[in-house]
Scaffold this active site. Structure first.
Site, PDB file in Angstrom:
ATOM      1  N   SER A   1       0.850  -1.180   0.000  1.00  0.00           N
ATOM      2  CA  SER A   1       0.000   0.000   0.000  1.00  0.00           C
ATOM      3  C   SER A   1       0.886   1.230   0.000  1.00  0.00           C
ATOM      4  O   SER A   1       2.113   1.130   0.043  1.00  0.00           O
ATOM      5  CB  SER A   1      -0.901   0.009   1.229  1.00  0.00           C
ATOM      6  OG  SER A   1      -0.130   0.369   2.365  1.00  0.00           O
ATOM      7  N   LYS A   2       0.247   2.389  -0.021  1.00  0.00           N
ATOM      8  CA  LYS A   2       1.000   3.654  -0.090  1.00  0.00           C
ATOM      9  C   LYS A   2       1.991   3.789   1.070  1.00  0.00           C
ATOM     10  O   LYS A   2       2.993   4.476   0.944  1.00  0.00           O
ATOM     11  CB  LYS A   2       0.034   4.834  -0.073  1.00  0.00           C
ATOM     12  CG  LYS A   2      -0.758   4.944  -1.366  1.00  0.00           C
ATOM     13  CD  LYS A   2      -0.980   6.399  -1.762  1.00  0.00           C
ATOM     14  CE  LYS A   2      -1.608   6.520  -3.135  1.00  0.00           C
ATOM     15  NZ  LYS A   2      -3.062   6.433  -3.127  1.00  0.00           N
ATOM     16  N   ARG A   3       1.686   3.129   2.175  1.00  0.00           N
ATOM     17  CA  ARG A   3       2.607   3.192   3.321  1.00  0.00           C
ATOM     18  C   ARG A   3       4.003   2.715   2.939  1.00  0.00           C
ATOM     19  O   ARG A   3       4.991   3.084   3.543  1.00  0.00           O
ATOM     20  CB  ARG A   3       2.099   2.307   4.460  1.00  0.00           C
ATOM     21  CG  ARG A   3       1.005   2.912   5.288  1.00  0.00           C
ATOM     22  CD  ARG A   3       0.573   1.963   6.380  1.00  0.00           C
ATOM     23  NE  ARG A   3       0.059   0.695   5.853  1.00  0.00           N
ATOM     24  CZ  ARG A   3       0.631  -0.483   6.027  1.00  0.00           C
ATOM     25  NH1 ARG A   3       1.743  -0.581   6.727  1.00  0.00           N
ATOM     26  NH2 ARG A   3       0.097  -1.566   5.517  1.00  0.00           N
TER      27      ARG A   3
END
Ligand code: GLU
Length: 432
Positions: free
Chosen positions: A205-207
């Site tokens: 994910s963007k994390r």
């Protein structure tokens, strides 16, 4: 040959509710590879039935990202939003034939008793008892189709032979198989691709950093590198080979090589691939990728492609071994292309502070000025010979010259720098 039934037809079917992310790009790549490998047809279908969440901008972004990655489709793009009547008619047909029923304005599928078994090309045999499946909606009360209805109707209509898609769709497959049965259609081969995880083993994910394909373009990754990297996310050739050109990849690719185990997205590995491709890409291709970066950096001039093209090629070749991203090329070219250089104060402090060394550089400048020819060999001989005469280490003279010429304490080989810079500029800069 030429039998339609043996024709491989695969599709990539993104929902344009966001950018093309690396997971989607990996799916598209595997579909494309399989189509190429089997001389099949690669179809692009935009699943834009969710009007509120889909947008034309997103669709455009997806097409652009696929084009950038070199994933050219043979058919389409088809737009589901233009095929709504077809889904509605099919839902009515299912009602008429007793496979579906009206429910408060919606149409629901009547799940039969029994079980669904299919042989996933990656995950093997999967069996689900149908009593675990509710009577699911096909057509919403606003008469828009659900994903299950539109995807199956289209896969049948478009004669898709292999459904290759992310493992997040495994749980949808039994419902879709029931629909195939109700519609009297034969099943495609299903091949679900393992999930992509971040280094901490949670879903990517963007994390974990950039997930959109175009963000990698912005970061100076070349498409060849991203493609090669994505190909190895969940697929392995069964050999140690890591670098593949298109032809090799198509040749080596097979559904059997796809792994069930989740794939881990390793940024360092992507950086490694990028460095590999930056060091080997064909010059013309590299220049095509580099030109916008030089323009952005304010360092472009058309002569680099014309009168100065041979010189520019030597410059690029000099920088290739150390380049990690496209932007490294303009960054490292400033000292050759920009008349002003910036001196790193720490480098000046370390290597140029001694007034004696400055005197030496002046004298070196004069020697270089009078060399019969100004080459890699002659400059090196001049510098080393002069250091010997002075009774100092050549390294001290080289370090000082490097700072004087480039402003930095780290740069490519100093004699390469001198020859590329040319005699005039070298001499002028040594007279700091
Ligand atoms: N449109 C679906 C998605 O973006 C994919 C449908 C499919 O591959 O079956 O997740």
């Amino acid at each position: 040959m030429n039998q339609p039934s043996s024709q491989v037809r695969v599709r990539f079917a993104p929902s344009p509710t966001g950018y093309l992310h690396v997971g989607g790009a990996r799916t598209a790549l595997f579909d494309w590879l399989f189509a190429r490998k089997r001389n099949g047809t690669f179809i692009l279908r935009i699943e834009d039935t969710d009007v509120e969440r889909s947008s034309e901008d997103m669709t455009r972004g997806i097409l652009e990202a696929m084009t950038w990655l070199g994933l050219h489709w043979d058919e389409g793009p088809y737009y589901q939003s233009k095929r709504l009547d077809f889904y509605r008619e099919t839902a009515q047909r299912l009602v008429k034939e007793g496979h579906a029923y009206q429910d408060e304005g919606a149409i629901r599928f009547r799940v039969p008793e029994g079980k669904v078994t299919y042989d996933d090309a990656v995950f093997g045999e999967i069996t689900v008892e149908t009593d675990t499946i509710e009577n699911f909606v096909l057509l919403r009360s606003d008469s828009n189709p659900t994903y299950h209805l539109s995807v199956v109707v289209d896969d049948i209509d478009m004669r898709i032979s292999h459904v290759i898609r992310g493992a997040d769709h495994i749980s949808n497959t039994p419902k879709q198989i029931l629909l195939y049965r109700a519609l009297g259609a034969s099943l495609p081969v299903f091949a679900h691709l393992p999930l992509i995880l971040g280094p901490d083993k949670t879903r990517l994910s963007k994390r974990h950093g950039a997930t959109s394909v175009m963000a990698y373009q912005d970061e100076g990754i070349v498409p060849e590198a991203l493609r090669n990297f994505l190909a190895l996310l969940g697929w392995a050739p069964g050999t140690d080979q890591e670098l593949f050109n298109d032809e090799e990849l198509i040749h080596a690719f097979s559904l059997q090589g796809i792994s069930k185990a989740n794939a881990v997205f390793n940024q360092d590995k992507l950086a490694w691939f990028n460095a590999q491709y930056l060091s080997r890409l064909e010059h013309e291709k590299l220049v095509r990728y580099l030109k916008p970066e030089f323009i952005k950096a304010g360092l472009w001039r058309d002569s680099l492609e014309k009168e100065e093209s041979a010189w520019f090629k030597s410059l690029i070749d000099l920088l290739r071994p150390r380049a990690r991203v496209l932007q490294d090329f303009p960054r490292q070219s400033c000292l050759f292309l920009d008349p002003n250089i910036e001196y790193d104060p720490a480098a000046v402090e370390k290597f140029l502070k001694d007034p004696k060394i400055k005197e030496h550089l002046q004298a070196l400048a004069s020697r270089l000025e009078s060399l019969p020819e100004f080459t890699l060999q002659s400059t090196e001989a001049a510098v080393r010979g002069f250091a010997d005469e002075l009774g100092i280490k050549a390294g001290a003279l080289i370090n000082a010259s490097r700072v004087a010429l480039t402003g930095q304490s780290v740069a490519p080989g100093i004699f390469d720098v001198m020859t590329l810079m040319g005699r005039e500029k070298t001499v002028a800069r040594l007279r700091i």
